[in-house]
Scaffold this motif. Sequence first.
Motif, PDB file in Angstrom:
ATOM      1  N   ALA A  76       4.919   9.531 -14.474  1.00 53.07           N
ATOM      2  CA  ALA A  76       5.354  10.712 -15.413  1.00 53.07           C
ATOM      3  C   ALA A  76       5.291  10.087 -16.708  1.00 53.07           C
ATOM      4  O   ALA A  76       4.937  10.957 -17.818  1.00 53.07           O
ATOM      5  N   ALA A  77       5.673   8.995 -17.202  1.00 54.85           N
ATOM      6  CA  ALA A  77       5.633   8.237 -18.365  1.00 54.85           C
ATOM      7  C   ALA A  77       4.258   8.219 -18.714  1.00 54.85           C
ATOM      8  O   ALA A  77       3.956   8.216 -19.915  1.00 54.85           O
ATOM      9  N   GLU A  78       3.221   8.138 -17.768  1.00 58.87           N
ATOM     10  CA  GLU A  78       1.844   7.735 -18.116  1.00 58.87           C
ATOM     11  C   GLU A  78       1.014   9.146 -18.041  1.00 58.87           C
ATOM     12  O   GLU A  78      -0.078   9.309 -18.355  1.00 58.87           O
ATOM     13  N   GLY A  79       1.889  10.328 -17.785  1.00 65.96           N
ATOM     14  CA  GLY A  79       1.378  11.764 -17.955  1.00 65.96           C
ATOM     15  C   GLY A  79       0.961  12.373 -16.812  1.00 65.96           C
ATOM     16  O   GLY A  79      -0.042  13.280 -16.790  1.00 65.96           O
ATOM     17  N   TYR A  80       1.089  11.618 -15.539  1.00 64.77           N
ATOM     18  CA  TYR A  80       0.641  12.124 -14.591  1.00 64.77           C
ATOM     19  C   TYR A  80       1.497  12.871 -13.460  1.00 64.77           C
ATOM     20  O   TYR A  80       2.524  12.300 -13.128  1.00 64.77           O
ATOM     21  N   ASP A  81       1.078  14.064 -13.062  1.00 62.18           N
ATOM     22  CA  ASP A  81       2.008  14.836 -11.989  1.00 62.18           C
ATOM     23  C   ASP A  81       1.353  14.385 -10.506  1.00 62.18           C
ATOM     24  O   ASP A  81       2.125  14.790  -9.557  1.00 62.18           O
ATOM     25  N   ASP A  82       0.052  13.975 -10.351  1.00 61.45           N
ATOM     26  CA  ASP A  82      -0.393  13.886  -9.316  1.00 61.45           C
ATOM     27  C   ASP A  82      -0.705  12.446  -8.985  1.00 61.45           C
ATOM     28  O   ASP A  82      -1.504  11.787 -10.002  1.00 61.45           O
ATOM     29  N   TYR A  83      -0.323  11.652  -8.090  1.00 61.47           N
ATOM     30  CA  TYR A  83      -0.684  10.319  -7.787  1.00 61.47           C
ATOM     31  C   TYR A  83      -0.470   9.850  -6.321  1.00 61.47           C
ATOM     32  O   TYR A  83       0.200  10.822  -5.504  1.00 61.47           O
ATOM     33  N   ARG A  84      -1.194   8.815  -6.449  1.00 54.59           N
ATOM     34  CA  ARG A  84      -1.175   8.467  -4.552  1.00 54.59           C
ATOM     35  C   ARG A  84      -0.119   7.102  -4.734  1.00 54.59           C
ATOM     36  O   ARG A  84      -0.154   6.288  -5.691  1.00 54.59           O
ATOM     37  N   LEU A  85       0.615   6.855  -3.723  1.00 65.05           N
ATOM     38  CA  LEU A  85       1.515   5.805  -3.423  1.00 65.05           C
ATOM     39  C   LEU A  85       0.861   5.170  -2.051  1.00 65.05           C
ATOM     40  O   LEU A  85       0.579   5.669  -1.182  1.00 65.05           O
ATOM     41  N   VAL A  86       0.881   3.810  -2.156  1.00 56.97           N
ATOM     42  CA  VAL A  86       0.255   3.172  -1.268  1.00 56.97           C
ATOM     43  C   VAL A  86       0.928   1.843  -0.922  1.00 56.97           C
ATOM     44  O   VAL A  86       1.207   0.875  -1.917  1.00 56.97           O
ATOM     45  N   PHE A  87       1.412   1.548   0.157  1.00 57.76           N
ATOM     46  CA  PHE A  87       1.870   0.056   0.563  1.00 57.76           C
ATOM     47  C   PHE A  87       1.083  -0.625   1.466  1.00 57.76           C
ATOM     48  O   PHE A  87       0.399   0.335   2.515  1.00 57.76           O
ATOM     49  N   ASN A  88       0.340  -1.829   1.351  1.00 60.34           N
ATOM     50  CA  ASN A  88      -0.430  -2.592   2.356  1.00 60.34           C
ATOM     51  C   ASN A  88       0.494  -3.295   3.045  1.00 60.34           C
ATOM     52  O   ASN A  88       1.168  -4.008   2.255  1.00 60.34           O
ATOM     53  N   THR A  89       0.448  -3.525   4.290  1.00 55.96           N
ATOM     54  CA  THR A  89       1.260  -4.563   4.831  1.00 55.96           C
ATOM     55  C   THR A  89       0.546  -5.278   5.872  1.00 55.96           C
ATOM     56  O   THR A  89      -0.134  -4.865   6.970  1.00 55.96           O
ATOM     57  N   GLY A  90       0.210  -6.528   5.768  1.00 55.86           N
ATOM     58  CA  GLY A  90      -0.474  -7.551   6.386  1.00 55.86           C
ATOM     59  C   GLY A  90      -1.893  -7.658   5.670  1.00 55.86           C
ATOM     60  O   GLY A  90      -2.293  -6.968   4.746  1.00 55.86           O
ATOM     61  N   ALA A  91      -2.661  -8.884   6.030  1.00 56.71           N
ATOM     62  CA  ALA A  91      -3.738  -9.092   5.570  1.00 56.71           C
ATOM     63  C   ALA A  91      -4.833  -8.168   5.710  1.00 56.71           C
ATOM     64  O   ALA A  91      -5.692  -7.766   5.213  1.00 56.71           O
ATOM     65  N   ASP A  92      -4.677  -7.801   7.166  1.00 58.68           N
ATOM     66  CA  ASP A  92      -5.990  -6.798   7.660  1.00 58.68           C
ATOM     67  C   ASP A  92      -5.816  -5.578   7.002  1.00 58.68           C
ATOM     68  O   ASP A  92      -6.691  -4.749   7.025  1.00 58.68           O
ATOM     69  N   ALA A  93      -4.568  -5.301   6.380  1.00 56.79           N
ATOM     70  CA  ALA A  93      -4.416  -3.945   5.545  1.00 56.79           C
ATOM     71  C   ALA A  93      -4.821  -4.023   4.321  1.00 56.79           C
ATOM     72  O   ALA A  93      -4.653  -3.038   3.465  1.00 56.79           O
ATOM     73  N   GLY A  94      -5.223  -5.200   3.541  1.00 55.21           N
ATOM     74  CA  GLY A  94      -5.322  -5.518   2.396  1.00 55.21           C
ATOM     75  C   GLY A  94      -4.346  -6.182   1.349  1.00 55.21           C
ATOM     76  O   GLY A  94      -4.669  -6.217   0.318  1.00 55.21           O
ATOM     77  N   GLN A  95      -3.262  -6.458   2.188  1.00 55.45           N
ATOM     78  CA  GLN A  95      -2.172  -7.302   1.404  1.00 55.45           C
ATOM     79  C   GLN A  95      -2.711  -8.760   0.916  1.00 55.45           C
ATOM     80  O   GLN A  95      -3.177  -9.449   1.852  1.00 55.45           O
TER      81      GLN A  95
END
Length: 115
Positions: A76-95
């Motif tokens: 919201a502070a950056e002016g976006y109403d649409d956004y994606r939230l991502v958790f990566n859990t583990g090295a194979d998932a990109g963490q």
Amino acid sequence: MTADTDCLFCKIVTGEIPGDVVHRTERTVAFRDINPQAPLHVLVVPREHLPNAAALAEADPVATAELVTAAKAVAAAEGYDDYRLVFNTGADAGQTVFHAHLHVLAGRGQTWPPG
């Protein structure tokens, strides 16, 4: 607060190393990703060191919700109403940093699956 002295994100949280911090709460810190994948790419981390999202949810479900609340405030502070939230859990998932963190991405079309 529990910290890991070898953890990059713990060092940003404590101010030991600089980060482009955009939002702080009592339990969270949000800072810009150094390798952004969208015009807005911020990481929201708990101040407490936990290795991934699953460990965070198990240890402190309220803190998990606070990460999402902080992410909404950042978008919201950056002016976006649409956004994606991502958790990566583990090295194979990109963490790559093993401190729980939530990616906030916005400002470009988001396709599914990502990539």
